[in-house]
Design a protein around this motif. Structure first.
Motif, short mmCIF file in Angstrom:
data_model
loop_
_atom_site.label_atom_id
_atom_site.label_comp_id
_atom_site.label_asym_id
_atom_site.label_seq_id
_atom_site.Cartn_x
_atom_site.Cartn_y
_atom_site.Cartn_z
N TYR A 49 1.08 -5.71 0.60
CA TYR A 49 1.86 -6.79 0.72
C TYR A 49 1.07 -7.94 1.29
CZ TYR A 49 5.55 -3.44 0.51
OH TYR A 49 6.44 -2.38 0.18
N LEU A 87 9.53 -7.60 5.15
CA LEU A 87 9.92 -6.25 4.99
C LEU A 87 11.03 -5.90 6.01
CD1 LEU A 87 6.31 -4.56 5.18
CD2 LEU A 87 7.54 -5.24 3.21
N ASP A 88 12.26 -6.00 5.42
CA ASP A 88 13.45 -5.67 6.05
C ASP A 88 13.51 -6.57 7.16
OD1 ASP A 88 14.55 -3.69 4.38
OD2 ASP A 88 12.73 -2.70 5.10
N HIS A 106 4.93 7.65 10.70
CA HIS A 106 5.37 6.01 10.82
C HIS A 106 4.44 5.23 11.27
CE1 HIS A 106 8.93 8.58 10.02
NE2 HIS A 106 9.77 7.62 10.45
N ALA A 117 7.29 1.74 -1.46
CA ALA A 117 7.56 0.64 -0.55
C ALA A 117 7.42 0.96 0.94
CB ALA A 117 9.12 0.24 -0.53
N MET A 129 8.08 1.22 11.04
CA MET A 129 7.81 0.98 9.66
C MET A 129 7.60 2.50 9.06
SD MET A 129 5.97 -2.36 8.88
CE MET A 129 6.56 -4.05 9.52
N ARG A 130 8.11 2.63 7.79
CA ARG A 130 8.18 4.20 7.37
C ARG A 130 7.74 3.78 5.76
NH1 ARG A 130 13.34 6.91 7.23
NH2 ARG A 130 13.86 5.68 5.61
N TYR A 131 6.73 4.46 5.09
CA TYR A 131 6.36 4.45 3.89
C TYR A 131 7.67 5.62 3.06
CZ TYR A 131 4.51 5.14 -0.73
OH TYR A 131 4.27 5.34 -2.04
N ASP A 132 8.48 4.60 2.12
CA ASP A 132 9.11 5.40 1.17
C ASP A 132 8.59 5.25 -0.17
OD1 ASP A 132 10.64 6.52 2.92
OD2 ASP A 132 12.10 4.97 2.91
N LYS A 165 9.04 0.18 4.51
CA LYS A 165 10.29 -0.26 4.84
C LYS A 165 10.22 -0.58 6.73
CE LYS A 165 13.10 1.89 1.34
NZ LYS A 165 13.54 0.40 0.74
N CYS A 166 10.71 -1.46 7.07
CA CYS A 166 10.95 -1.80 8.49
C CYS A 166 12.33 -1.10 8.86
CB CYS A 166 10.99 -3.26 8.86
SG CYS A 166 10.78 -3.57 10.72
N LEU A 167 12.30 -0.31 9.71
CA LEU A 167 13.51 0.66 10.15
C LEU A 167 14.09 -0.03 11.39
CD1 LEU A 167 12.13 4.25 9.84
CD2 LEU A 167 13.30 2.74 8.12
#
Length: 531
Positions: A283, A289-290, A314, A332, A326-329, A334-336
């Motif tokens: 990125y 990111l969210d 995470h 992508a 943040m977590r990798y899915d 993602k910002c939780l």
């Protein structure tokens, strides 16, 4: 004062106060007050060209303050170059006061006039940068080895009963595996992790020539991946001049570690694939990111942990705006959660300008990582669940954990591990008074072990002196069910293990002695201390 005999003139005790020294309560730190070599005056070499004038008798507060300014410039530059948030003035003062070589008495000027410690970049850099411990299980026997480097080369050292042995030793100039030419002057060792899912640790290495991953094979470290500078990992252009590597963890949950990378361009997660690497995500700066705006000039991505449990790690991120998780899915990042500065967790006011984050550990034994945070107010534990941060423990300075008096002005928390073998992680705390182990106990902490400076840990008799000792790494050096502490000092190295309300010395080695072909010298060695 500088060491005795500097330039053949210095006679006062090293690190003692000069009669003309200034000192005060705001910042206790010292630099050389005489015998400093710098430009100007021309008395060192003579001649008529003022552009070549030097002196080696620059002195006074003018030389001492310049030395400290240089230390901080180097430290902040390293943090910036490695993608870490730079220190605030308060953080810098705390680190300079708590770390370094201690002030000493001189017969003519006792140390009652406090000028503080002389900075030591070897301890300042890893603590300020939140670098990770390099001690890990390289040979697959479930016990950790110590990866150490010096100006001469690198070694893997292993505890053998009350002593140490050398598993591998490489000198600078050696070609590891016939490929990677070792030069510790410009090579960054680590982060260390299990990159190939083999249940054995490997060391990531980076130099101006490129990057590699070193794995132990027999009695030698051998590259299993090497790529030169300028290589493209997918679309990520490798450029050691501005890439920063870490944290490392199993972000995709497949049993192998990946490495987080950042640069002035942006961020990515790189995964080893055969003899190269591929990006799982990339990125550029400015991406949202969210709701979290990626900005590597301001974001700090140095902390990873299993904050939701399981194998998948995470990434905890902080910035001048606040904190996030943040977590990798697949495909992508993602910002939780995003929490702005000014938010209150109970009585804790989030302020990333003076909050420090880490170490990470499973403090309550539920299989999820928690995060220690500290500030001029006190300490707390942050827990992440269901998209929210909670605070199972907050305590202000002045609190007594058992008999340990909390004071974040001089307490340091270098590592957390399971030091007592109960399946929960404890926190090692170090101060000018001594050391302790802090354990989460409902909404506060207990101190099951604390010992003052001057204690001798038996057998072996390691003399505790936190003015000289740096207990910085925890790993399973002696047992698979609990962790010991690696400590080094001007005397040598030791392994300390919790034993009731004290510690036992499990191994010691004095400077000047040999460990196989490796001659131990803690003054010129880097033991990879970190969280």
């Amino acid at each position: 004062m500088p060491p005795v005999g500097t330039h053949g003139r210095s006679t006062a005790t090293d690190r003692s106060k000069a009669w003309y020294s200034n000192w005060g309560a705001r910042l206790d730190v010292q630099g050389w007050g005489q015998e400093v070599t710098t430009t100007g005056y021309g008395d060192l070499q003579g001649g008529g060209n003022q552009d070549l004038y030097y002196t080696d008798v620059f002195a006074g507060t003018s030389s001492a303050s310049a030395t400290i300014a240089g230390v901080m410039t180097v430290l902040q530059s390293i943090l910036r170059a490695r993608g870490r948030r730079r220190l605030t003035p308060l953080e810098a003062r705390r680190l300079l006061r708590s770390l370094g070589s201690p002030q000493q008495d001189d017969p003519s000027v006792p140390k009652g006039a406090r000028i503080g410690k002389r900075p030591n970049l070897r301890t300042l850099v890893p603590l300020a940068a939140n670098w990770k411990c390099r001690s890990a299980d390289f040979d697959g026997d479930k016990f950790a080895e110590i990866l150490v480097s010096s100006s001469k080369g690198i070694a893997l050292l292993k505890r053998r009963d009350g002593d140490f042995s050398a598993v591998a030793v490489h000198n600078n100039g050696d070609k590891l595996g016939g490929q990677w030419q070792l030069d510790t002057a410009d090579t960054i060792l680590g982060p260390v992790a299990n990159y190939d899912a083999s249940n054995r640790a490997q060391a990531f290495v980076a130099s101006p020539r490129g990057v590699g991953i070193l794995k132990l094979a027999g009695n030698a470290l051998t590259p299993i991946m090497m790529q030169p500078n300028g290589t493209r990992f997918g679309q990520w252009l490798l450029n050691i001049a501005d890439d920063s590597f870490g944290p490392v963890a199993d972000f995709d949950g497949d049993g192998a570690a990946e490495i987080f990378v950042s640069s002035p361009w942006g961020i990515g997660i790189l995964k080893r694939q055969g003899n190269t690497m591929v990006p799982l995500v990339m990125y550029p700066n400015g991406t949202f990111l969210d709701g979290w705006r990626v900005n590597t000039a301001d974001n700090d991505f140095s902390i990873a942990g299993a904050f939701e449990g399981g194998q998948k790690a995470h990434i905890f991120v902080s910035s001048s705006w606040g904190i996030g998780m943040m977590r990798y899915d697949p495909g992508a990042l993602k910002c939780l959660a995003r929490i702005p500065n000014g938010t209150r967790f109970g009585g804790w006011l989030l302020n990333t300008s003076n909050n420090r984050f880490g170490p990470v550990g499973d403090f309550d034994g539920d299989g999820r990582s928690e995060l220690l945070l500290s500030s001029p107010w006190g300490i707390g534990v942050l827990k992440f669940a269901n998209g929210q941060f909670t605070k199972p423990m907050l305590q202000p300075n002045g609190t007594k954990f058992g008999n340990w008096l909390l004071d974040t002005a001089d307490n340091q928390f270098p590592t957390s591990r399971d030091f007592d073998g109960d399946g929960k992680d404890e926190i090692l705390v170090v101060s000018p008074w001594g050391i302790g182990i802090l354990k989460l106990q409902e909404n506060t902490m207990a101190a099951p072990m604390m010992q003052p400076n001057g204690t001798r840990f038996q057998p072996g008799g390691w003399l505790l002196n936190t003015a000289n000792d740096w207990p910085g790494s925890g790993a399973n050096f002696t047992r698979t069910d609990l962790h010991s502490v690696l400590v080094h000092s001007p005397w040598g190295i030791g392994l300390l293990e919790m034993n009731g309300n004290t510690m036992a010395t499990k191994a010691m080695k004095q400077n000047g002695t040999t460990i196989g072909p490796w001659t131990l010298n803690t003054d010129g060695s880097d033991f990879g201390h970190g969280i």
